[in-house]
Scaffold this active site. Structure first.
Site, mmCIF file in Angstrom:
data_model
loop_
_atom_site.group_PDB
_atom_site.id
_atom_site.type_symbol
_atom_site.label_atom_id
_atom_site.label_comp_id
_atom_site.label_asym_id
_atom_site.label_seq_id
_atom_site.Cartn_x
_atom_site.Cartn_y
_atom_site.Cartn_z
ATOM 1 N N HIS A 29 0.875 -1.199 0.000
ATOM 2 C CA HIS A 29 0.000 0.000 0.000
ATOM 3 C C HIS A 29 0.901 1.235 0.000
ATOM 4 O O HIS A 29 1.541 1.545 0.994
ATOM 5 C CB HIS A 29 -0.893 0.008 1.246
ATOM 6 N N HIS A 65 1.496 5.410 -1.696
ATOM 7 C CA HIS A 65 1.114 6.580 -2.493
ATOM 8 C C HIS A 65 2.359 7.166 -3.138
ATOM 9 O O HIS A 65 3.282 7.573 -2.439
ATOM 10 C CB HIS A 65 0.451 7.643 -1.607
ATOM 11 N N LEU A 66 2.348 7.188 -4.468
ATOM 12 C CA LEU A 66 3.506 7.744 -5.186
ATOM 13 C C LEU A 66 3.214 9.114 -5.786
ATOM 14 O O LEU A 66 4.132 9.785 -6.248
ATOM 15 C CB LEU A 66 3.949 6.791 -6.298
ATOM 16 N N ARG A 67 1.918 9.504 -5.834
ATOM 17 C CA ARG A 67 1.527 10.775 -6.467
ATOM 18 C C ARG A 67 1.936 10.793 -7.938
ATOM 19 O O ARG A 67 2.104 9.765 -8.556
ATOM 20 C CB ARG A 67 2.103 11.984 -5.713
ATOM 21 N N ASN A 88 -5.374 7.315 -5.921
ATOM 22 C CA ASN A 88 -6.098 8.551 -5.537
ATOM 23 C C ASN A 88 -5.367 9.811 -6.000
ATOM 24 O O ASN A 88 -5.074 10.703 -5.218
ATOM 25 C CB ASN A 88 -6.386 8.587 -4.032
ATOM 26 N N LYS A 129 -9.321 -0.432 -5.721
ATOM 27 C CA LYS A 129 -9.331 0.260 -4.433
ATOM 28 C C LYS A 129 -10.702 0.849 -4.130
ATOM 29 O O LYS A 129 -11.271 1.575 -4.948
ATOM 30 C CB LYS A 129 -8.293 1.389 -4.474
ATOM 31 N N HIS A 180 -10.293 0.943 2.033
ATOM 32 C CA HIS A 180 -10.096 1.942 3.088
ATOM 33 C C HIS A 180 -11.298 1.804 4.022
ATOM 34 O O HIS A 180 -12.398 2.231 3.690
ATOM 35 C CB HIS A 180 -10.009 3.360 2.518
ATOM 36 N N HIS A 230 -4.370 -0.812 6.047
ATOM 37 C CA HIS A 230 -3.911 -0.031 7.211
ATOM 38 C C HIS A 230 -4.838 -0.198 8.409
ATOM 39 O O HIS A 230 -5.449 0.748 8.868
ATOM 40 C CB HIS A 230 -3.712 1.446 6.857
ATOM 41 N N LEU A 240 -4.749 8.949 8.116
ATOM 42 C CA LEU A 240 -6.059 8.311 8.201
ATOM 43 C C LEU A 240 -5.952 6.863 7.756
ATOM 44 O O LEU A 240 -5.318 6.615 6.722
ATOM 45 C CB LEU A 240 -7.079 9.055 7.333
ATOM 46 N N ASP A 250 1.569 2.622 3.468
ATOM 47 C CA ASP A 250 0.725 3.810 3.282
ATOM 48 C C ASP A 250 1.573 5.074 3.302
ATOM 49 O O ASP A 250 1.088 6.144 3.690
ATOM 50 C CB ASP A 250 -0.387 3.879 4.342
ATOM 51 N N HIS A 301 3.144 14.504 1.429
ATOM 52 C CA HIS A 301 2.517 15.801 1.176
ATOM 53 C C HIS A 301 3.600 16.860 1.308
ATOM 54 O O HIS A 301 4.469 16.729 2.170
ATOM 55 C CB HIS A 301 1.418 16.097 2.207
ATOM 56 N N ALA A 340 -3.726 14.559 5.667
ATOM 57 C CA ALA A 340 -3.460 13.265 6.298
ATOM 58 C C ALA A 340 -2.395 12.513 5.523
ATOM 59 O O ALA A 340 -2.475 12.405 4.301
ATOM 60 C CB ALA A 340 -4.745 12.442 6.346
HETATM 61 O O1 DOR Z 1 -3.236 9.316 5.738
HETATM 62 C C1 DOR Z 1 -3.646 9.038 4.627
HETATM 63 N N1 DOR Z 1 -3.128 9.615 3.526
HETATM 64 N N2 DOR Z 1 -4.640 8.145 4.498
HETATM 65 C C2 DOR Z 1 -5.227 7.907 3.325
HETATM 66 O O2 DOR Z 1 -6.138 7.116 3.276
HETATM 67 C C3 DOR Z 1 -4.830 8.667 2.112
HETATM 68 C C4 DOR Z 1 -3.465 9.150 2.226
HETATM 69 C C5 DOR Z 1 -3.091 10.172 1.185
HETATM 70 O O3 DOR Z 1 -3.395 9.965 0.014
HETATM 71 O O4 DOR Z 1 -2.479 11.177 1.533
HETATM 72 ZN ZN ZN Z 2 -3.280 5.070 1.662
#
Ligand code: DOR
Ligand code: ZN
Length: 344
Positions: free
Chosen positions: A13, A15-17, A41, A99, A136, A174, A219, A247, A251, A263
């Protein structure tokens, strides 16, 4: 023991953006992990097979020279998702999972699902072809206390959905509560779960005590100590249906240190050293490889990696405080205590 060699881990799990952020954070994951389930996302989300193919190409183009890393792509489930598109994307090997974001649950989840009945056709196809649904697991009702949203989701959404679509493979992502641990354990082989590094190391005091700590805010939100203890007990027990999903969610600094903090914890650079610390404290270093490198491939029906990675223990390490990206600096998450293990 001050050295441990593992099959190369995967991150189930991540996030690479996209764009400059992707370029800035991808090297940290590619340095330690062979594969990762890449979250869809983005803005706009990765909804169709065509979106996923294009995103996969952008990730591969952003890899550092010589990196051996395979992104495992996911589709973002919406109430308009076409079951035929999902079937074709899975058949071609393009996607590894779908997802589910309950609409409004977290970052960029606005296009997610409000009514599970409206995605029943997609879930039935997924059950038929064995394609996992990554969930999620939080309800979004404003009247439900944020610390209870995972447990309520299990009762109100997850369990009814699994009963309505027999055979659907589900990853509870998570997980953060003793209730989730109990539900996972009571489940059959179609049910797996991931755990993050921060949920194994911190409880909610790390957000709220002695000031407000935005870099520990993610989150689902960190929970009470008894829940953290249940997660550590599960992860270090050798239980086969639980595996690492960091996860890691970068940011830019200005979005974390803000009036309304985004988050997500950017853990990728330090995840494996931190996990070695957690497993060592439980006298369970011999079970670390199952959690990082064996259980995930088993659940997803993929071979474990042949390459190996070595961690060594020594003086407290000093990871970089931040990673500079073209989208701004990103603070590297820290557990707030000394870490002695690192990948060498
Ligand atoms: O903390 C989180 N950040 N929880 C998520 O479900 C999404 C993620 C994000 O994309 O930043
Ligand atoms: Zn996530």
């Amino acid at each position: 023991m001050d050295e441990i060699t593992l099959r190369r881990p995967d991150d189930w799990h991540l996030h690479l953006r996209d764009g400059a952020m992707l370029e800035g954070v991808l090297p940290a994951t590619a340095a330690h992990f062979a594969r990762a389930i890449v979250m869809p996302n983005l803005v706009p989300p990765v909804i169709t097979a065509e979106d996923a193919a294009a995103y996969r190409d952008r990730i591969i183009a952003a890899l550092p020279e010589g990196a051996a890393f395979e992104p495992l792509m996911t589709l973002y489930l919406t109430e308009d998702t076409d079951p035929g598109d999902v079937r074709a994307a899975a058949a071609s090997g393009l996607v590894t999972a779908v997802k589910l974001y309950p609409a409004g649950a977290t970052t960029n989840s606005a296009s997610g699902v409000r009514d599970m009945d409206r995605v029943r056709g997609v879930l039935e196809v997924m059950a038929e072809i064995g394609l996992p649904l990554c969930v999620h697991g939080e309800v979004t009702d404003r009247e439900i206390d944020i610390f209870d949203r995972e447990a309520v989701f299990i009762d109100r959404v997850l369990d009814p959905t699994r009963r309505a679509v027999p055979g659907l493979r589900v990853v509870m992502e998570h997980i953060t509560t003793a209730e989730a641990v109990a539900y996972l354990k009571a489940g059959d082989d179609s049910l797996g779960a991931t755990i993050t590094v921060q949920h194994l190391m911190l409880n909610r005091n790390a957000i709220l005590a002695g000031g407000l700590w935005p870099h520990n805010y993610c989150l689902p939100v960190l929970k009470r100590e008894r829940h953290r203890e249940a997660l550590v007990a599960l992860a270090t027990s050798g239980f086969e249906r639980v595996f690492l999903g960091t996860d890691s969610a970068p940011h830019p600094l200005h979005k974390k240190e803000a009036e309304c903090c985004a988050a997500g914890c950017f853990t990728a650079p330090v995840a494996l050293g931190c996990l070695a610390e957690v497993f060592e404290a439980e006298a369970a270093l011999d079970r670390l490889e199952a959690f990082t490198s064996l259980n995930g491939p088993r659940f997803y029906g993929l071979p474990p990696n042949d390459a190996r990675i070595t961690l060594q223990k020594g003086a407290p390490i000093a990871p970089p405080a931040r990673v500079e990206t073209g989208a701004g600096p990103v603070t590297v998450w820290s557990p707030g205590r000394d870490i002695h293990w690192q990948v060498v």
